[in-house]
Write an enzyme that holds these catalytic residues in place. Structure first.
Site, short mmCIF file in Angstrom:
data_model
loop_
_atom_site.label_atom_id
_atom_site.label_comp_id
_atom_site.label_asym_id
_atom_site.label_seq_id
_atom_site.Cartn_x
_atom_site.Cartn_y
_atom_site.Cartn_z
N LYS A 1 1.36 4.25 -3.03
CA LYS A 1 1.28 5.69 -2.73
C LYS A 1 2.61 6.37 -3.10
CE LYS A 1 -2.07 5.07 0.97
NZ LYS A 1 -2.17 4.77 2.40
N ASP B 1 0.85 -1.19 0.00
CA ASP B 1 0.00 0.00 0.00
C ASP B 1 0.89 1.26 0.00
OD1 ASP B 1 -2.74 1.38 0.70
OD2 ASP B 1 -1.32 2.12 2.19
#
Ligand SMILES: NC(=O)c1ccc[n+]([C@@H]2O[C@H](COP(=O)([O-])OP(=O)(O)OC[C@H]3O[C@@H](n4cnc5c(N)ncnc54)[C@H](OP(=O)(O)O)[C@@H]3O)[C@@H](O)[C@H]2O)c1
Length: 428
Positions: free
Chosen positions: A208, A204
Site C-alpha cells: 500500500k 501488506d
C-alpha cells in the site's frame, strides 16, 4: 438523451470483494443507465471452484479465466482475485490489457510488484486502468490526491494502513493481551486471515505504501529497495512501558520525500496526542503533510469488502467515462524525476530499547560506555521488572543510523545483554 452504450464486464474472483462488487453493479444498473447512458452487463465470472455455494446466483461462472480474457465482447475486466495467486493475477491482467480490455484492479500486491510495467502496457494498448481501490479501502485517498494539491508538494505521509495489525496492537494496548492472543482474537472476529503473514510481517502495508507514494509523491518506487520491520516484533511489555512514557506503539508506515524517498515500515512509538495514536482497532489513518496545507488527516475503514468494492465500482465508472488511458492516468503520468529509495539506512530517530541485563555491579556502566563510544546520548534509563538474577531495563537514546544500531547491538550482546526490542519514535 444520448445513446445507451452496452458494456460487457468480466469479473475475476467472486470472494468477499468480488461478490460485493457484483452486487453493487447489479443494484446500480438502472441508475448508471440513467445517469451515464451505460448499460452494464456482467458477462462472466471466473472462480476457482465452481461447486462452492454463492450468495448471488444466476451468473455465468467459469473456472477458465481465458474464456473471459479472450472474449472480444468483454471490454472491461474487474480483478478481485485472492492474494495467494499473485503470478496468475499478473498473467491475467497483462493478458486482458494486451487483448485491448480496460482493467480495474484490487490486488495491491500485483500492482506494487508490476504496476510500472503494467501502466506501460496500458498506455501502449490505449485501454483504461483503475486501481484507486488498492489503497485506503473506504478512505478515498487516491481520489483526493489526484484532485487536490495542484499547487504544492506532499513531503511526508504517515499511515496506519494495515487494519489487522492495528487491531492486534489496540487489543495488546487496551486489554494487555500478548501478540499471539490478540492475533487469535482478530482471527475469531474476521479481522485477520487464517494465514496472516503478509499482514503481520508488514508486507501488506508495504504494497500500500508503494501505491500511496505513487499518488502522493508521483514516483514509482522499487519494492526491492525496501526494508520492513515486522509488526510482530513487539510484546505486551513494550505496550505497557510506552504508555507509561506517554506514547502508544502503532504499526506505522512513514514515507518522506528528502533527496531520496525515505521509508520506515514497522512498529513505532507515537505521542498519545497524535491522530495515529488514537486510531484504533480495524481503522486506518493517512496523514499528509503538504507544503501549504500543513497536516491533513484522513480516517476510516481502510479495508473490508464493502468499502473496497465501492471504490472499485467508482473506478469502473470513471474508466468507462474517460476516453483514453492518457486522460485517465494523467495524474499518475506526471511523474517527478525518479527518486531513489532509501529505506531504513537514512532514517534516523530517537529510539526506545528494551533490554535485559544481569543484576550485577558495572552493567549500567557497560551500557553507557558502549553508547558513548558510538556517540549516542542516553536520554533516560528506567529500571523495570526484576527476574531472578536479571533485570529489565528501558533506555531512550538519541537518534542512531541503522549501521550504528547493529554495532551497538553486537557490542551489548558481547556483554551478555539481551536486546528484546528496539523501536523508533515517530518524531524527535
Ligand atoms: N478483503 C478485503 O478487505 C480487501 C481489501 C482491499 C483489497 N483486497 C484485495 O481484493 C482481492 C480479493 O480479495 P478477497 O478478500 O475478495 O479474496 P477471497 O475472498 O479469498 O476471494 C478470492 C476469489 O478469487 C478466486 N480465485 C481464483 N484463483 C485464485 C487463486 N489462485 N488464489 C486465490 N483465489 C483465487 C476465488 O475463487 P473461489 O471463490 O472459487 O475460491 C475467489 O472467488 C485481493 O487482491 C485482495 O488483496 C481485499
Amino acid at each position: 438523451m444520448s445513446e445507451i452504450k452496452k458494456v460487457k464486464i468480466g469479473v475475476l474472483g467472486m470472494g468477499v470483494v468480488g461478490e460485493e462488487l457484483i452486487s453493487i453493479i447489479l443494484n446500480n444498473r438502472d441508475k448508471i443507465r440513467r445517469q451515464y447512458s451505460l448499460d452494464l452487463e456482467i458477462k462472466g465470472v471466473f472462480v476457482r471452484n465452481l461447486d462452492k455455494p454463492r450468495r448471488i446466483t444466476g451468473l455465468n461462472l467459469t473456472d477458465n479465466a481465458e474464456e473471459l480474457l479472450d472474449d472480444p465482447e468483454i471490454s472491461v475486466i474487474c480483478e478481485c482475485i485472492g492474494g495467494a495467486g499473485t503470478e496468475k493475477t499478473r498473467e491475467y491482467v497483462f493478458r486482458a490489457v494486451n487483448n485491448g480490455k480496460s482493467v480495474i484492479m484490487s490486488s495491491k500486491k500485483v500492482l506494487a510488484l508490476y504496476g510500472k510495467e503494467l501502466m506501460q502496457k496500458v498506455l501502449e494498448n490505449k485501454v483504461g486502468f483503475g486501481f484507486d481501490a488498492t489503497v485506503g479501502g473506504g478512505i478515498p485517498i487516491a481520489k483526493i490526491l489526484k484532485n487536490c494539491f495542484k499547487g504544492e508538494g506532499i513531503n511526508r505521509v504517515i499511515g496506519i494502513l494495515n487494519a489487522t495489525s492495528n487491531f492486534i496492537y489496540t487489543r495488546m494496548d487496551k486489554d494487555g493481551l500478548s501478540f499471539e492472543e490478540a492475533l487469535k482474537k482478530a482471527q475469531e472476529l474476521g479481522y485477520a486471515e487464517n494465514d496472516p503473514s503478509e499482514d503481520i510481517n508488514g508486507y501488506d502495508a508495504l504494497y500500500k505504501a508503494i501505491v500511496l507514494t505513487l499518488f502522493s509523491m508521483k514516483t514509482w518506487t522499487d519494492i526491492r529497495k525496501y526494508a520492513v520491520v515486522p509488526f510482530s516484533q513487539i510484546n505486551a511489555a513494550d505496550m505497557k512501558y510506552a504508555k507509561e512514557l506517554g506514547y502508544h506503539i502503532k504499526p506505522l508506515v512513514v514515507v518522506e520525500k528528502k533527496k531520496s524517498i525515505v521509508y520506515r515500515i514497522g512498529p513505532c512509538l507515537v505521542k498519545e496526542s497524535n491522530i495515529a495514536a488514537t486510531t484504533n482497532d480495524n481503522f486506518n489513518v493517512i496523514v499528509l503533510e503538504g507544503t501549504n496545507t500543513g497536516v491533513l488527516g484522513f480516517y476510516g475503514q481502510g479495508a473490508g469488502s464493502k468499502p473496497t468494492a465501492s471504490a472499485m465500482f467508482d473506478d469502473l465508472i470513471n474508466v468507462l467515462n474517460k476516453k483514453d488511458s492518457d486522460e485517465l492516468l494523467s495524474h499518475e503520468l506526471q511523474l517527478d524525476e525518479i527518486h531513489d529509495v532509501n529505506s531504513l539506512e537514512e532514517y534516523k530517530n530517537n529510539l526506545y530499547w528494551r533490554i535485559t541485563v544481569e543484576n550485577r555491579v558495572g552493567m549500567f556502566a557497560n551500557i553507557a560506555s558502549t553508547m558513548a563510544k558510538n556517540n549516542i546520548n542516553i536520554e533516560r534509563i528506567i529500571q523495570k521488572d526484576e527476574e531472578g538474577d536479571r533485570i529489565g531495563v528501558v533506555l531512550l537514546t538519541s537518534s542512531i543510523d541503522t549501521e550504528t544500531i547493529s554495532n551497538i547491538i553486537d557490542e551489548l550482546k558481547e556483554n551478555n545483554i539481551i536486546i528484546n526490542a528496539v523501536i523508533p519514535f515517530l518524531d524527535e
